[in-house]
Design a protein around this motif. Sequence first.
Motif, short mmCIF file in Angstrom:
data_model
loop_
_atom_site.label_atom_id
_atom_site.label_comp_id
_atom_site.label_asym_id
_atom_site.label_seq_id
_atom_site.Cartn_x
_atom_site.Cartn_y
_atom_site.Cartn_z
N VAL A 1 35.20 41.35 42.40
CA VAL A 1 34.01 42.18 42.52
C VAL A 1 33.98 42.69 43.95
O VAL A 1 33.69 41.94 44.87
N GLY A 2 34.34 43.94 44.10
CA GLY A 2 34.47 44.45 45.46
C GLY A 2 35.65 43.80 46.15
O GLY A 2 36.69 43.53 45.54
N THR A 3 35.48 43.51 47.43
CA THR A 3 36.59 42.94 48.22
C THR A 3 36.35 41.50 48.61
O THR A 3 37.25 40.87 49.17
N ASP A 4 35.17 40.98 48.33
CA ASP A 4 34.87 39.63 48.83
C ASP A 4 34.29 38.71 47.77
O ASP A 4 33.73 37.66 48.11
N SER A 5 34.38 39.05 46.51
CA SER A 5 33.79 38.20 45.46
C SER A 5 34.63 38.30 44.19
O SER A 5 35.44 39.21 44.02
N ARG A 6 34.38 37.35 43.28
CA ARG A 6 35.03 37.37 41.96
C ARG A 6 34.04 36.88 40.91
O ARG A 6 33.14 36.09 41.20
N TYR A 7 34.24 37.39 39.68
CA TYR A 7 33.45 36.92 38.56
C TYR A 7 33.87 35.50 38.23
O TYR A 7 35.03 35.12 38.38
N GLU B 1 25.30 37.63 37.35
CA GLU B 1 25.56 39.02 36.95
C GLU B 1 24.88 39.35 35.62
O GLU B 1 24.28 40.41 35.48
N SER C 1 31.42 33.97 45.92
CA SER C 1 31.92 34.56 47.15
C SER C 1 33.38 34.18 47.34
O SER C 1 33.88 33.20 46.77
N SER C 2 34.08 34.95 48.16
CA SER C 2 35.50 34.70 48.40
C SER C 2 35.71 33.35 49.08
O SER C 2 36.71 32.67 48.81
#
Length: 607
Positions: free
Chosen positions: A576-582, A535, A595-596
């Motif tokens: 981050v959105g619905t399927d990821s995280r920082y 990012e 990714s999730s």
Amino acid sequence: MGNRRIILFFLLGIILCVLASVCMKGRFPILPSERESRVSLFDGSLEDVDHVTLDLRGSHIGLIRQGERWVMTAPFSAEVDQAAVLKLLDRYETARVRDVIAFADLRKKGYSLQEFGLSPAAAHILFEGPHFRRQFSIGSRSPTGSGVYLRMDTQEQILVADPELFTLLPADANGFRSRRLVAEEIGQIRSLEIRQPGKPFIRLGKEDSGWFLRQPITASASDRRVTELLTRLSQARIASFVWPSVSNLVDVAQSEAQLKVRRGLYGLDPDRGISVLIQTARENAPREWVFGVPDKESPALSYVLLPNGESIGLVSNTVAEAFHVMPGELRDLRLFSQSPDAVERMKVVFGQTTFALARTNGIWSLEAPIADRADQLVVSGALTSLLGLHALSVAGPDDEDANEKVVPFCQVELEFPDGKRAFSIGHDDVAGEVLRVDFTDVAAHYRVAATNMPAPFLTMDGLLSLREKTLVSIPKDSIRRITAKTQEGNVRVIEKKGEHPAWQATANDKPEPVDEAKLNALFTLLANLKAKRIEKFGLSLEDLQTYGFRQPWFELTVDVESADAVRKAVLIGNPVGTDSRYAMVRGSNVLFVLSSDTVKTLMMADD
């Protein structure tokens, strides 16, 4: 009765054949032969011959050797088919004498040269050199057709030789003329000039590295396009000769004024003709062809003035059409001629952010904005695509839109062993489908399809992808403890314990069973934990709060066997959105996105 009649007819046929044979011998005598030790026309070779003169069927043809090539000097000056002349010399040099008939035998039998086609002779051929001269008169064929009668010089004898010595002679001077438009080999050509009415004068030169435009601009030329033009010339053949003509030799001796009128009639004057000039070596004089208008009777053919202005012929229209070109069409549409492997350093600037990479021993690494690992495949792929770019078009300084200002969004500098190349990238259209690339060392604008430009030179996300996406890489055998901590403060530890070390788990200091399958999946992930993307670089204190790292949603700490090794802590922050995280690694200054599915595997340590 029937058989007797057949036998009588058969005997009558034999008698008629015998009579015919006797009559033929009377008309075409087979006289006693004077066999000589010589079996060929010449005692030596014809390598020293530099003049060949032919008189046949009312035509006088003169050929002369100039250096390594033969040219025609009579009945007019013209290029000749080298193979045809060499074949003629070869056949006469290797011809064998089959019979020799002395004049004394002719007189005894009451025959003359006329009965052998030698008075007058059907043809005369003269071979001359510095110390060599041989002249032959060629007569008729022998009665059986397997030989031809010849008389050499003024010798009082008739030779019988191979009939090909007469049949390979052309019908007229055009039979010796070369049909090739260009005799030079493509690889020998070092210079090409094109002049056409109403268009810029084009001059190209060839160097060791390829073809270059010299006029009207200085730039790299497309080797492929120039080779196509030269190939078109090399493969072209003259369909017919218009002037001078064998049938009318009076027009050969025309005045300069008459020649000017003739050239104008065929569109070969400077106002209409397309001039093509080539040169094979700097010390040699260039040769020029001028292409004129199409022939009215054969519209598929155009007039062409051959080198030295000595001949006019007809050639396919496609040859002249190929040279209806503008300088921009001959430019090398490649942005680079170097190989990706030759790049030693790369600098890319987006706004206020500068990325610098260097290659050491074949390995790329980031030098700015941070010293870090580079993604070898991404960097290599980006450079390969960049240096392989071909422009949609190239605009020179004289083009209408050459002075239009384009605000670049990216600045790039590539360093090679022999120097640097710097350029900027900006949008050339409103839709963003075409990019404009401007080099600092080239007075031209390259228009490139945006879809062909590699991502690292288009967006910040693409540029960030140059950094290696691995968060941690920890071999399973080196791990001794894994600690998982949730945002709520729950702590679960998995570590090796016991006399025979085995994995044991405790949750908030209470023993728990270990799921071997989930644990092995976690080990596999930690061996090469990769992010979905990067990012940003450089995390401020405010960023820690913004991305959810002040109080991480999840934290995974890994301790290894080595006492001096630094533990690795992976922090999982906001979604981050619905399927990821920082995500980030404690102590690192890089913000990742996981990714999730990756996050779910990491959290197995907390199950």
